[in-house]
Structure formats: structure tokens, C-alpha cells
Design a protein around this motif. Sequence first.
Motif, mmCIF file in Angstrom:
data_model
loop_
_atom_site.group_PDB
_atom_site.id
_atom_site.type_symbol
_atom_site.label_atom_id
_atom_site.label_comp_id
_atom_site.label_asym_id
_atom_site.label_seq_id
_atom_site.Cartn_x
_atom_site.Cartn_y
_atom_site.Cartn_z
ATOM 1 N N PHE A 12 0.852 -1.190 0.000
ATOM 2 C CA PHE A 12 0.000 0.000 0.000
ATOM 3 C C PHE A 12 0.885 1.236 0.000
ATOM 4 C CE2 PHE A 12 -2.596 3.336 1.947
ATOM 5 C CZ PHE A 12 -3.745 3.218 1.190
ATOM 6 N N ARG A 13 0.760 2.049 -1.030
ATOM 7 C CA ARG A 13 1.559 3.254 -1.141
ATOM 8 C C ARG A 13 0.624 4.455 -1.050
ATOM 9 N NH1 ARG A 13 6.113 1.755 -4.159
ATOM 10 N NH2 ARG A 13 6.655 -0.376 -3.599
ATOM 11 N N ARG A 14 0.609 5.151 0.062
ATOM 12 C CA ARG A 14 -0.314 6.261 0.280
ATOM 13 C C ARG A 14 0.413 7.596 0.074
ATOM 14 N NH1 ARG A 14 -5.100 7.370 2.731
ATOM 15 N NH2 ARG A 14 -5.463 5.201 3.265
ATOM 16 N N SER A 15 -0.348 8.580 -0.412
ATOM 17 C CA SER A 15 0.271 9.881 -0.642
ATOM 18 C C SER A 15 -0.613 11.014 -0.131
ATOM 19 C CB SER A 15 0.520 10.076 -2.144
ATOM 20 O OG SER A 15 -0.690 9.920 -2.857
ATOM 21 N N PRO A 16 -0.953 11.023 1.162
ATOM 22 C CA PRO A 16 -1.809 12.088 1.668
ATOM 23 C C PRO A 16 -1.052 13.402 1.778
ATOM 24 C CG PRO A 16 -1.045 10.743 3.479
ATOM 25 C CD PRO A 16 -0.496 10.119 2.221
ATOM 26 N N ALA A 17 -1.807 14.500 1.759
ATOM 27 C CA ALA A 17 -1.247 15.836 1.981
ATOM 28 C C ALA A 17 -0.044 16.098 1.075
ATOM 29 C CB ALA A 17 -0.838 15.987 3.441
ATOM 30 N N ARG A 18 -0.119 15.597 -0.154
ATOM 31 C CA ARG A 18 0.969 15.780 -1.104
ATOM 32 C C ARG A 18 0.426 16.489 -2.330
ATOM 33 N NH1 ARG A 18 3.073 13.123 -5.440
ATOM 34 N NH2 ARG A 18 1.576 11.412 -5.290
ATOM 35 N N VAL A 19 1.206 17.399 -2.871
ATOM 36 C CA VAL A 19 0.798 18.132 -4.061
ATOM 37 C C VAL A 19 1.623 17.631 -5.245
ATOM 38 C CG1 VAL A 19 0.680 20.380 -5.181
ATOM 39 C CG2 VAL A 19 0.131 20.157 -2.737
ATOM 40 N N ALA A 271 -2.125 11.416 -5.784
ATOM 41 C CA ALA A 271 -2.412 12.686 -5.132
ATOM 42 C C ALA A 271 -3.735 13.263 -5.623
ATOM 43 C CB ALA A 271 -1.287 13.677 -5.414
ATOM 44 N N PRO A 272 -4.352 14.149 -4.850
ATOM 45 C CA PRO A 272 -5.561 14.837 -5.319
ATOM 46 C C PRO A 272 -5.303 15.531 -6.655
ATOM 47 C CG PRO A 272 -5.235 15.232 -2.981
ATOM 48 C CD PRO A 272 -4.003 14.526 -3.465
ATOM 49 N N GLY A 273 -6.307 15.499 -7.515
ATOM 50 C CA GLY A 273 -6.164 16.020 -8.869
ATOM 51 C C GLY A 273 -6.050 14.927 -9.898
ATOM 52 N N PHE A 274 -5.847 13.677 -9.430
ATOM 53 C CA PHE A 274 -5.708 12.554 -10.364
ATOM 54 C C PHE A 274 -7.009 12.327 -11.137
ATOM 55 C CE2 PHE A 274 -5.486 8.087 -11.622
ATOM 56 C CZ PHE A 274 -4.197 7.995 -12.120
ATOM 57 N N GLY A 275 -8.147 12.529 -10.468
ATOM 58 C CA GLY A 275 -9.419 12.367 -11.158
ATOM 59 C C GLY A 275 -9.666 10.929 -11.575
ATOM 60 N N HIS A 276 -10.210 10.758 -12.776
ATOM 61 C CA HIS A 276 -10.575 9.426 -13.266
ATOM 62 C C HIS A 276 -9.887 9.138 -14.593
ATOM 63 C CE1 HIS A 276 -12.963 5.827 -13.914
ATOM 64 N NE2 HIS A 276 -13.214 6.264 -15.139
ATOM 65 N N ALA A 277 -9.335 7.940 -14.697
ATOM 66 C CA ALA A 277 -8.803 7.404 -15.956
ATOM 67 C C ALA A 277 -7.753 8.337 -16.561
ATOM 68 C CB ALA A 277 -9.951 7.116 -16.930
ATOM 69 N N GLU A 278 -7.999 8.776 -17.828
ATOM 70 C CA GLU A 278 -6.970 9.556 -18.519
ATOM 71 C C GLU A 278 -6.716 10.913 -17.887
ATOM 72 O OE1 GLU A 278 -10.659 10.218 -21.274
ATOM 73 O OE2 GLU A 278 -9.855 8.606 -20.025
#
Length: 312
Positions: A12-19, A271-278
Motif C-alpha cells: 500500500f503506497r499512500r500519498s496524503p497531503a501531497r501536491v 495525489a488529489p487532482g488525479f481524477g478518473h482514468a486519462e
Amino acid sequence: MPGTEPPPPPSFRRSPARVDRQLVLAAKLRAQRSDLRRLAETRAWLGGHRAPHRRVDLTTDDGVRIAASWLPGPRARGPGVVLVHGFAASRRKPAYALLADHLAGTVDGLSLDLRGHGQSGGRCRLGADEWRDVAAGVAALRDRGTRDVVVVGVSLGATATCHALARGLDVAGVVLISGSARHHDLDLPGMRTLDGLWRHPVKRRVWQLLAGFRMDDPATIPPYPDPVDLLGGTSTPGLVVHGPDDDYFSLDHATALRDAAGGSATLWEEAPGFGHAEDGITPALCARLAAAVTTVVTDRSFDRAPGPGSDG
């Protein structure tokens, strides 16, 4: 030490609070795109490969013609990747072409148009039959002398990959990006919108004409297993890649897929901003995925692949 949490497992590779600056920029550009630009990208009027490539046609075991792009890698008879796009897209859509081009810098690539999409024949079956397209792609690479094949499936492509695995697909590893664990989870607004579009005959027809794909009426597709129920018996190494802000499938889908595969799967929470798919396909992600493919071919595991945060 009392009161401290144990470290997360290696899978499990988590990336919270990362920009992630590339994701931030990609999200900003998506918000600025005009409707005409979105249509042009969906129809692949914009995009296409920049790396050397040529079109090839495959035939599935049920007789459907599948259009694909063959992108030769840097060395003969090296590892290969089959890239499988998401719903209502195509292999020439800019983000998928970008990913295929990057991967071809490391390994041979075969990027598919799923049935009913792009330049392929047939009709989309929402994952019920698309596993045959994946199998045809893997067989085509094997016919070219590729021994180690990795499948990268995105959204619908991830579903198709899970179904192919359950039917005995023999590959070195699979990457499931923005995949669903359960087909008809309508918890999030993106899936509710999709469900409303493809179940309404007029809306579905207009959408197909605009976006350039062809699909069967969902009411005519017999029930088929959920991906989460297909991974329990697999020992194939898996990499599950998912964003926390996916508008179609929550992060719970990713953890369910990882857990269903047991110790053979690794999860990258982006990270946040990845959204969905492409939405999340950036040059940095492409570089990490290329490294992950090399890692799984060598190690038979994705655990040592550079995960989120390793690209700065």
C-alpha cells in the motif's frame, strides 16, 4: 510504542497531503478546455502517436476486428505492454497516445481500440466481452516473439483485464488504473450520469453519435461477474492505481481490488487532482508506469516500483 499506528503494508503506497504539480496543472487545463476541444479529443481529431508506430488489425475469438497501434520498443524481443483504454475513448485520444508513446521508450507497445470504439468493429458490451479484445492483444504480442507481457487497463480497460485474468490470461503483470470493483455502483455522480445516459435510448443514441462509439443496450447484456469477484484466484502481480477524487469509482474500489488479489497486488493512491482514468495520465505517471513494467518483469512483483511521491 503505545498510541502509535503500525506502518502500512508494503503493498500500500499512500500519498496524503501531497501536491503533485503536474496533476494540479492538468486539472487546471481540463477546467479551461472548451466543449469543442473535449469533443475533438474524444473523437481523436486531436492527439495520436508521436512515437514511431503503425496500425495493425487483430481478430478476436468471436470474430470482432480490433484496430491497434504497434509501437516498437528499444530492443528486439524485449518485454511488451498491451494498453487498453477506458469507456467512450480510443487509443488515439491524446492521453492514451501519450502513455503509449512513453511506454514504447522502454518496451514494445500494442495499444488497442476496444470493440465499439475508435477504428475497431463490434459494439461495446461494458466489460462483458471486452476481455476477448485483451486476449487478442496479448496473443498478438506473443506472436511477435514477446515472452513477458504486461497489460495496462484503464477504467473499462481495467474491467476487461480482470475478466481476461479470470479466464486464464497468462501475463507477467497487470496494471489497473481507475478500475471498478463493482459494475453498478451508483454512489458517485459520475456513474449516475453515465447510467442515465446509456439506459435512455435517445440519450444513448445522441451520445454515441457525438462521441463516436457504438454500444449495446445495457438491458440486453446478460449479468456478468464483478471484477472484485474475479481476482481471488489469481497469482498474477497486480498494480492498482487510483485517485482520491475519482468521480466515478471511490478509492474503496481500489482497496477492494487490492484486497481481492491478496498479496499479489500493490496499491498506488495518487495525489488529489488525479481524477478518473486519462485525467491522471501525466508525463510523471507515464515514467513511473514504465519503471513499474520493468520492475514486474524482473522481480515478478510491483513492490519495488517507484510509487507516488517518487517523482517529486
